[in-house]
Design a protein around this motif. Structure first.
Motif, PDB file in Angstrom:
ATOM      1  N   LEU A 142       0.838  -1.197   0.000  1.00  0.00           N
ATOM      2  CA  LEU A 142       0.000   0.000   0.000  1.00  0.00           C
ATOM      3  C   LEU A 142       0.878   1.254   0.000  1.00  0.00           C
ATOM      4  N   ALA A 143       1.934   1.253   0.795  1.00  0.00           N
ATOM      5  CA  ALA A 143       2.856   2.391   0.830  1.00  0.00           C
ATOM      6  C   ALA A 143       3.520   2.581  -0.535  1.00  0.00           C
ATOM      7  N   GLN A 144       3.892   1.479  -1.175  1.00  0.00           N
ATOM      8  CA  GLN A 144       4.515   1.545  -2.504  1.00  0.00           C
ATOM      9  C   GLN A 144       3.546   2.134  -3.529  1.00  0.00           C
ATOM     10  N   VAL A 145       2.292   1.701  -3.500  1.00  0.00           N
ATOM     11  CA  VAL A 145       1.280   2.227  -4.420  1.00  0.00           C
ATOM     12  C   VAL A 145       1.071   3.718  -4.177  1.00  0.00           C
ATOM     13  N   ALA A 146       1.024   4.120  -2.918  1.00  0.00           N
ATOM     14  CA  ALA A 146       0.855   5.541  -2.590  1.00  0.00           C
ATOM     15  C   ALA A 146       2.043   6.345  -3.104  1.00  0.00           C
ATOM     16  N   ARG A 147       3.248   5.817  -2.964  1.00  0.00           N
ATOM     17  CA  ARG A 147       4.455   6.516  -3.429  1.00  0.00           C
ATOM     18  C   ARG A 147       4.451   6.632  -4.952  1.00  0.00           C
ATOM     19  N   GLU A 148       4.056   5.562  -5.635  1.00  0.00           N
ATOM     20  CA  GLU A 148       3.974   5.592  -7.102  1.00  0.00           C
ATOM     21  C   GLU A 148       2.910   6.588  -7.560  1.00  0.00           C
ATOM     22  N   THR A 149       1.815   6.642  -6.847  1.00  0.00           N
ATOM     23  CA  THR A 149       0.740   7.576  -7.185  1.00  0.00           C
ATOM     24  C   THR A 149       1.204   9.011  -6.970  1.00  0.00           C
ATOM     25  N   GLU A 150       1.982   9.236  -5.925  1.00  0.00           N
ATOM     26  CA  GLU A 150       2.561  10.563  -5.690  1.00  0.00           C
ATOM     27  C   GLU A 150       3.410  10.985  -6.889  1.00  0.00           C
ATOM     28  N   ALA A 151       4.221  10.081  -7.402  1.00  0.00           N
ATOM     29  CA  ALA A 151       5.078  10.392  -8.552  1.00  0.00           C
ATOM     30  C   ALA A 151       4.233  10.727  -9.785  1.00  0.00           C
ATOM     31  N   GLN A 152       3.150   9.997  -9.970  1.00  0.00           N
ATOM     32  CA  GLN A 152       2.261  10.270 -11.101  1.00  0.00           C
ATOM     33  C   GLN A 152       1.566  11.615 -10.931  1.00  0.00           C
ATOM     34  N   LEU A 153       1.136  11.921  -9.720  1.00  0.00           N
ATOM     35  CA  LEU A 153       0.529  13.221  -9.465  1.00  0.00           C
ATOM     36  C   LEU A 153       1.528  14.348  -9.697  1.00  0.00           C
TER      37      LEU A 153
END
Length: 172
Positions: A45-56
């Motif tokens: 979940l933390a990894q997905v959130a971090r990847e989503t941050e990069a996309q944002l």
């Protein structure tokens, strides 16, 4: 100002659903609202959130780039990316000379009656995109921090259980 800024409608695409299409995990909380079985799921979940941050962040860069194009580049305002000490990025309004920052800088430009209505409307769209992207970034960064912290706590709890359980019971 009217001589510098065209009164012709400014072609400006707002962030469309297609811009968000690659953020598939960000549109659903179903992965968050479930029982977590171990630290691995929280780390994921933390990894997905971090990847989503990069996309944002890439979406933020695109908005800032558009806001830096004419006729907006002729104004005394800039939409810039600001990295925080917490490790996230936000969009901020700044004056051209970087002397002032914040919504008041945008308000001054957006309320300038000397600017064509189309430019003021475009500034309004930029502000709405900025607000939404900053909200999304804040939520994702908080989710990342919380998931990371919880994964560490869960790992600690698992270690404590292993240390306090006799070896014979673990092998059963």
């Amino acid at each position: 100002m009217k001589s510098i800024i065209s009164t012709q409608p400014t072609p400006l695409e707002t962030l469309t659903p297609d811009a968000y299409r690659h953020l598939e995990h960000a549109t659903s909380l179903k992965g968050l609202l479930k029982p977590f079985k171990g630290k691995g799921e929280l780390e994921y979940l933390a990894q997905v959130a971090r990847e989503t941050e990069a996309q944002l962040c890439r979406l933020m860069e695109a908005v800032a780039l558009r806001a830096g194009q004419p006729p907006f580049s002729l104004l005394d305002i800039r939409l810039v990316l600001q990295n925080t000490s917490a490790g996230s990025t936000f969009l901020r309004w700044r004056t051209r000379d970087f002397a002032r920052m914040g919504v008041a800088v945008w308000e001054r430009q957006a309320s300038n009656k000397a600017l064509p209505q189309t430019v003021r409307e475009a500034l309004h769209r930029f502000e709405c995109e900025r607000i939404a992207l900053n909200l999304q970034m804040s939520v994702m960064h908080s989710l990342y921090r919380q998931a990371s912290t919880c994964a560490i706590k869960m790992a600690s709890a698992e270690r404590l259980l292993r240390q306090s359980t006799p070896a014979a019971e673990i092998s059963r």
